[in-house]
Design a protein around this motif. Structure first.
Motif: not given
Length: 254
Positions: A28-49
């Motif tokens: 199965v040819d599964v392409s890796p997810p596109p890399p996320r920017s630092n802003e997207e990573l930070n936003l994801s962490v913040l929205r958890r809290h």
């Protein structure tokens, strides 16, 4: 000479031929997810809290939180330091803009979050960005001398916080004024409707002449041949004569 049982056992232990294409698991040819920017990573962490965070407006790499002790009149560290985020929040119920300051604490699980409600509740000094909340907080924002990339971090962060606090206050006042104007307009319309007569509706005799008491249900019969009204007639007699005149005209009498 080997027995029949030995020969049978030897035949069973021989490997069976294999069809490689059938036995091998499908590739199965599964392409890796596109890399996320630092802003997207930070936003994801913040929205958890803080789930009401919708966007990042500014980031300062390092800040330390102080609280002002009214008894000693000194600034004191309260054990919160780390990356500072200036965040946009979901709008209020009236539609006003909302913003907050968040410090994700590197020292413990206790973070700091405070909504920016007005420029009047903050002050910028050479050392701190002062915010008035349940107590007086001071944000010490790290910056290095030029030509470091962080040389303007303290000034830029302070200006961004002040600008968003002003925006939050202005949009809140604007939305409150819209709601107030709408309420005033609705009240005026209701008052006009209560004091006016709808178009196309005929006024009744009770509304024209006031409340009248009918004393004799058979007045039209009694007054059919009565003389013309004189100046001494009462209000009921005047109404009776009006009805009598209309009836006579209808019957061709008079």
């Amino acid at each position: 000479m080997p027995s029949q049982k030995s020969r049978t056992r030897g035949q069973q232990s021989q490997p069976q031929p294999s069809d490689y294409e059938t036995d091998a698991p499908p590739i199965v040819d599964v392409s890796p997810p596109p890399p996320r920017s630092n802003e997207e990573l930070n936003l994801s962490v913040l929205r958890r809290h803080y789930p009401d965070v919708t966007a990042l407006r500014h980031v300062a790499p390092y800040a330390v939180l102080y609280a002002f002790n009214l008894d000693t009149e000194q600034w004191e560290k309260i054990g919160i330091e780390g990356t500072l985020f200036v965040c946009e929040l979901t709008p209020s119920l009236s539609g006003a803009d909302r913003f907050s300051v968040v410090i994700l604490n590197r020292r413990s699980l206790d973070n700091f979050a405070m909504e920016l409600t007005s420029e009047a509740e903050m002050e910028i000094t050479d050392e701190y960005v002062i915010l008035q909340g349940d107590q007086v907080y001071g944000l010490w924002i790290f910056s290095e001398p030029p030509p470091s990339s962080t040389a303007n971090t303290r000034v830029e962060t302070a200006e961004k916080i002040k600008a968003l606090a002003t925006q939050a206050a202005e949009t809140r006042r604007a939305r409150e004024q819209v709601v107030k104007n709408g309420a005033d307009t609705a009240a005026e319309q209701e008052h006009v409707q209560e004091g006016s007569v709808p178009m196309g509706r005929q006024l009744s005799l009770r509304e024209l002449f006031g409340q009248q008491r009918v004393q004799d249900a058979a007045w039209s019969v009694h007054n059919h041949h009565s003389p013309s009204p004189g100046p001494g007639l009462t209000g009921n007699d005047v109404l009776g004569q009006l009805f009598m005149k209309a009836k006579q005209d209808y019957n061709g009498v008079g």
